[in-house]
Design a protein around this motif. Structure first.
Motif, PDB file in Angstrom:
ATOM      1  N   ARG A  82    -108.881  47.959   0.677  1.00  0.00           N
ATOM      2  CA  ARG A  82    -108.230  49.191   1.121  1.00  0.00           C
ATOM      3  C   ARG A  82    -106.924  48.915   1.853  1.00  0.00           C
ATOM      4  NH1 ARG A  82    -107.089  51.926   5.406  1.00  0.00           N
ATOM      5  NH2 ARG A  82    -107.120  54.236   5.453  1.00  0.00           N
ATOM      6  N   ASP A  83    -106.941  47.959   2.796  1.00  0.00           N
ATOM      7  CA  ASP A  83    -105.736  47.695   3.591  1.00  0.00           C
ATOM      8  C   ASP A  83    -104.574  47.255   2.716  1.00  0.00           C
ATOM      9  OD1 ASP A  83    -105.733  44.325   4.143  1.00  0.00           O
ATOM     10  OD2 ASP A  83    -107.599  45.282   3.490  1.00  0.00           O
ATOM     11  N   GLU A  84    -104.887  46.482   1.665  1.00  0.00           N
ATOM     12  CA  GLU A  84    -103.831  46.013   0.765  1.00  0.00           C
ATOM     13  C   GLU A  84    -103.258  47.164  -0.054  1.00  0.00           C
ATOM     14  OE1 GLU A  84    -105.250  41.493  -0.287  1.00  0.00           O
ATOM     15  OE2 GLU A  84    -106.452  43.141  -1.115  1.00  0.00           O
ATOM     16  N   VAL A  85    -104.126  48.041  -0.536  1.00  0.00           N
ATOM     17  CA  VAL A  85    -103.677  49.186  -1.331  1.00  0.00           C
ATOM     18  C   VAL A  85    -102.810  50.109  -0.493  1.00  0.00           C
ATOM     19  CG1 VAL A  85    -104.424  51.238  -2.597  1.00  0.00           C
ATOM     20  CG2 VAL A  85    -105.657  49.083  -2.885  1.00  0.00           C
ATOM     21  N   TYR A  86    -103.293  50.452   0.702  1.00  0.00           N
ATOM     22  CA  TYR A  86    -102.554  51.386   1.549  1.00  0.00           C
ATOM     23  C   TYR A  86    -101.216  50.794   1.979  1.00  0.00           C
ATOM     24  CZ  TYR A  86    -106.129  55.005   1.985  1.00  0.00           C
ATOM     25  OH  TYR A  86    -106.995  56.033   1.730  1.00  0.00           O
ATOM     26  N   GLU A  87    -101.172  49.503   2.216  1.00  0.00           N
ATOM     27  CA  GLU A  87     -99.915  48.861   2.601  1.00  0.00           C
ATOM     28  C   GLU A  87     -98.896  48.951   1.466  1.00  0.00           C
ATOM     29  OE1 GLU A  87     -97.117  47.225   4.911  1.00  0.00           O
ATOM     30  OE2 GLU A  87     -99.117  47.860   5.552  1.00  0.00           O
ATOM     31  N   GLN A  88     -99.347  48.748   0.228  1.00  0.00           N
ATOM     32  CA  GLN A  88     -98.452  48.869  -0.929  1.00  0.00           C
ATOM     33  C   GLN A  88     -97.893  50.278  -1.052  1.00  0.00           C
ATOM     34  OE1 GLN A  88     -99.760  47.396  -4.745  1.00  0.00           O
ATOM     35  NE2 GLN A  88    -100.979  45.776  -3.806  1.00  0.00           N
ATOM     36  N   VAL A  89     -98.770  51.271  -0.862  1.00  0.00           N
ATOM     37  CA  VAL A  89     -98.342  52.667  -0.984  1.00  0.00           C
ATOM     38  C   VAL A  89     -97.321  53.006   0.097  1.00  0.00           C
ATOM     39  CG1 VAL A  89     -99.088  55.078  -0.902  1.00  0.00           C
ATOM     40  CG2 VAL A  89    -100.502  53.375  -2.061  1.00  0.00           C
ATOM     41  N   LYS A  90     -97.561  52.561   1.335  1.00  0.00           N
ATOM     42  CA  LYS A  90     -96.634  52.853   2.432  1.00  0.00           C
ATOM     43  C   LYS A  90     -95.279  52.183   2.203  1.00  0.00           C
ATOM     44  CE  LYS A  90    -100.034  53.584   6.116  1.00  0.00           C
ATOM     45  NZ  LYS A  90    -100.583  53.069   7.400  1.00  0.00           N
ATOM     46  N   GLN A  91     -95.303  50.970   1.678  1.00  0.00           N
ATOM     47  CA  GLN A  91     -94.047  50.278   1.385  1.00  0.00           C
ATOM     48  C   GLN A  91     -93.260  51.018   0.313  1.00  0.00           C
ATOM     49  OE1 GLN A  91     -94.922  46.213   0.385  1.00  0.00           O
ATOM     50  NE2 GLN A  91     -95.409  45.626   2.506  1.00  0.00           N
ATOM     51  N   ALA A  92     -93.945  51.524  -0.689  1.00  0.00           N
ATOM     52  CA  ALA A  92     -93.271  52.265  -1.753  1.00  0.00           C
ATOM     53  C   ALA A  92     -92.684  53.576  -1.233  1.00  0.00           C
ATOM     54  CB  ALA A  92     -94.256  52.551  -2.888  1.00  0.00           C
ATOM     55  N   ALA A  93     -93.373  54.195  -0.255  1.00  0.00           N
ATOM     56  CA  ALA A  93     -92.909  55.471   0.293  1.00  0.00           C
ATOM     57  C   ALA A  93     -91.810  55.301   1.324  1.00  0.00           C
ATOM     58  CB  ALA A  93     -94.087  56.222   0.913  1.00  0.00           C
ATOM     59  N   GLY A  94     -91.743  54.144   1.955  1.00  0.00           N
ATOM     60  CA  GLY A  94     -90.747  53.910   3.013  1.00  0.00           C
ATOM     61  C   GLY A  94     -91.411  53.347   4.250  1.00  0.00           C
ATOM     62  N   ASP A  95     -90.698  52.459   4.944  1.00  0.00           N
ATOM     63  CA  ASP A  95     -91.284  51.758   6.084  1.00  0.00           C
ATOM     64  C   ASP A  95     -91.740  52.699   7.191  1.00  0.00           C
ATOM     65  OD1 ASP A  95     -90.917  49.353   4.840  1.00  0.00           O
ATOM     66  OD2 ASP A  95     -88.937  49.006   5.749  1.00  0.00           O
ATOM     67  N   ASP A  96     -91.057  53.820   7.346  1.00  0.00           N
ATOM     68  CA  ASP A  96     -91.399  54.730   8.440  1.00  0.00           C
ATOM     69  C   ASP A  96     -92.333  55.858   7.993  1.00  0.00           C
ATOM     70  OD1 ASP A  96     -89.485  55.807   6.799  1.00  0.00           O
ATOM     71  OD2 ASP A  96     -88.405  56.843   8.412  1.00  0.00           O
ATOM     72  N   SER A  97     -92.893  55.740   6.808  1.00  0.00           N
ATOM     73  CA  SER A  97     -93.774  56.788   6.295  1.00  0.00           C
ATOM     74  C   SER A  97     -95.094  56.809   7.063  1.00  0.00           C
ATOM     75  CB  SER A  97     -94.049  56.574   4.804  1.00  0.00           C
ATOM     76  OG  SER A  97     -94.729  55.355   4.590  1.00  0.00           O
ATOM     77  N   HIS A  98     -95.764  57.960   7.059  1.00  0.00           N
ATOM     78  CA  HIS A  98     -97.071  58.029   7.694  1.00  0.00           C
ATOM     79  C   HIS A  98     -98.031  58.842   6.843  1.00  0.00           C
ATOM     80  CE1 HIS A  98     -95.334  61.841   9.186  1.00  0.00           C
ATOM     81  NE2 HIS A  98     -96.579  62.255   9.289  1.00  0.00           N
TER      82      HIS A  98
END
Length: 565
Positions: free
Chosen positions: A239-255
């Motif tokens: 899970r942590d790896e998947v969510y990290e990839q998604v956040k990186q794709a959306a932008g570093d400051d995404s939440h």
């Protein structure tokens, strides 16, 4: 000084969150609820559960929201019904078409078990990730029926029942020890129709040939590495790896923000005027019964009460700001009389404003009865509907009582006063009355289907006979008008009523706290549609107790033989 600095930092963080990119999140491990709670107990039980309507409206709004960059969903845990899954797939595919990233993650699609439907949902997403220790239980579709006749015979229980007609097989559980040919034919076609839908969806989502999907189904289930090799998933990750990839794709400051929270916050920002013209959304969920909707405090599913639903329709009919009604039906049926009561209110409402039915996972037998009079019926391909027929009868426990030393005697005035006693079978004369009752209900049902669906009586009977259809097959035969979900039904209602695409939808009836407390002035008052707790003593066994002919109030009540009816 320090306090001022802390306040400034807090305000700054809130400002950043209001402008930062959003990753919408949907956690399906606890399932979804169909609509707003119908009674106080339902409100408590569903307090932390996400509503399907919030997810659908949230994803629809997010398609046009530049802040929203991605959607990530966690699939697993409580299984969802096929029609609800198809609603979600449709919403995800439309969201994905807006160019935003969609990612599905599951710890496992079935841990040493089937996971075909959850995996089918995942294939609507651009990327599918599986935990390395997980599996893909792509094994196909199976319907299993258990028959109790042999066990009941050993216990000394017989079951006397009639049905209209050969496909009305619900009572076969008690009267047969195997599938009849019509039973097998009907279930076989349901399995085939569902498999066609699943295979087509998986093939489209994973860019595979439908024939290849059928081959993979026959090879399943798959370990994680096998699923990756077969192209069923895009990667193995936690899970942590998947969510990290998604956040990186959306932008570093995404939440992250749950879709339901996003939907409600967006709705608050765009609150319509309280008297703005709009759509009334009435939910009819659970087994159909006379009286008010509600559920047992001991558990089990809720019930669709004819008084509650009828009052909601009457209130919507009289409200000049309601320009159309969408009736969401998710029900296996129940009381004929209660179903007919709701049918009448749908018919009366249709005379003054459009009524659109949206079918959920199940809208069969009485569930179809309450829906058939609508202007338009919308169902998912996987909805189970039809079952236009009737059955009735009773268990006969005389032999069982004798085995355990219980003697039953009756004093009655009236030839058929003890007709429904479970301690003796029907006499030939009583069977005549049972058959007359079954014929009357079936003829009324089929006649109303023919009139509502613009079919000949002969064609309606051909489609009836108690047969259950998938939404896809019901659409092909004219029992359903369109394939789609709740959002499609709402869009159609707005169009029929001449409203804008963003006209408000209100769960109906809407009551303020004072109206809830004071109670209705009459049966015409909209607060008459309030649900209640049902004191069904059998709790989660209520349905089984009803099928066995046991008193609905359960074992903790004065025996019914003290009551003269």
């Amino acid at each position: 000084m320090e306090a001022g600095k802390a306040i400034f930092e807090t305000v700054d963080k809130l400002r950043q969150r209001r402008t930062a990119p959003l990753v919408l999140e949907l956690d399906l491990t606890e399932g979804l609820t169909e609509g707003p709670p119908a009674d106080p107990l339902a409100a408590v039980l569903s307090m932390r559960k996400t509503r399907l309507s919030d997810v659908l409206s949230g994803l629809r709004r997010a398609r046009q929201d530049s802040r929203v960059k991605a959607l990530v969903v966690r699939i697993g845990g409580n299984p969802l019904g096929l029609a609800m899954v198809q609603e979600l797939r449709q919403a995800v595919i439309q969201f994905r078409a807006s160019g935003k990233l969609t990612v599905a993650f599951s710890e496992t699609f079935g841990e040493f078990g089937g996971g075909t439907v959850p995996y089918y949902l995942a294939t609507a997403f651009e990327r599918v990730y599986l935990q390395p220790s997980g599996d893909v239980g792509l094994t196909g579709v199976a319907l299993e029926q258990r028959f109790l006749k042999g066990a009941l015979t050993k216990l000394g229980v017989g079951y006397e029942a009639g049905q209209r007609h050969e496909y009305k097989t619900a009572v076969n559980t008690f009267t047969q020890d195997h599938m009849t040919e019509p039973h097998r034919e009907s279930m076989g076609r349901i399995v085939e129709s569902v498999t066609e839908s699943l295979s087509a969806g998986i093939a489209d989502g994973r860019r595979l040939d439908p024939g290849k999907v059928r081959e993979l189904i026959d090879r399943g289930p798959f370990t994680a590495s096998e699923a990756l090799e077969a192209g069923l998933v895009d990667g193995l990750a936690y899970r942590d790896e998947v969510y990290e990839q998604v956040k990186q794709a959306a932008g570093d400051d995404s939440h992250l923000l749950y879709v339901s929270r996003y939907a409600r916050s967006a709705a608050v920002r765009k609150l319509p005027h309280p008297t703005a013209d709009g759509i009334a959304l009435i939910h009819g969920t659970g087994m159909i019964r006379t009286g008010r909707s509600g559920r047992s405090p001991l558990g089990g599913g809720g019930a669709m009460g004819s008084d509650t639903i009828s009052a909601a329709f009457r209130a919507a009919r009289r409200d000049e700001h309601v320009k159309a009604v969408v009736f969401r039906v998710d029900s296996p049926g129940g009381s004929y009389v209660a179903s007919d009561t709701v049918w009448r209110e749908v018919t009366l409402t249709r005379k003054v404003k459009p009524v659109i039915v949206s079918m959920g996972d199940l809208a069969a037998s009485g569930g179809y009865f309450v829906a058939m009079a609508a202007d338009v019926i919308v169902a998912q391909p996987g909805t189970l509907t039809g079952s236009i027929g009737v059955y009735g009868g009773k268990p006969v426990v005389a032999e069982m009582l004798e085995k355990i030393g219980i003697n039953s005697e009756m004093v009655a005035s009236g030839t058929n006063a003890g007709m429904f006693s479970t301690s003796r079978g029907f006499s030939p004369e009583q069977w005549e009355r049972v058959n007359a009752w079954l014929d009357r209900i079936y003829d009324d049902f089929v006649g109303k289907v023919a009139a509502s669906r613009d079919l000949t009586r002969e064609r309606a009977h051909e489609l009836a006979r108690g047969r259950v259809w998938t939404g896809a097959d019901a659409h092909a035969s004219g029992l359903v008008d369109e394939l789609g979900g709740l959002e499609d039904a709402l869009a159609l209602a707005r169009k029929r009523a001449g409203l804008s695409d963003d006209a408000p939808v209100r769960a109906y009836p809407r009551l303020n706290p004072l109206e809830r407390l004071r109670g209705p002035d009459s049966s015409e008052d909209k607060s008459a549609a309030l649900a209640r707790l049902r004191l069904d003593g059998w709790g989660p066994l209520a349905r089984l107790s009803a099928e066995l002919g046991l008193p609905a109030a359960g074992p903790l009540l004065l025996p019914t033989w003290y009551v003269i009816r």
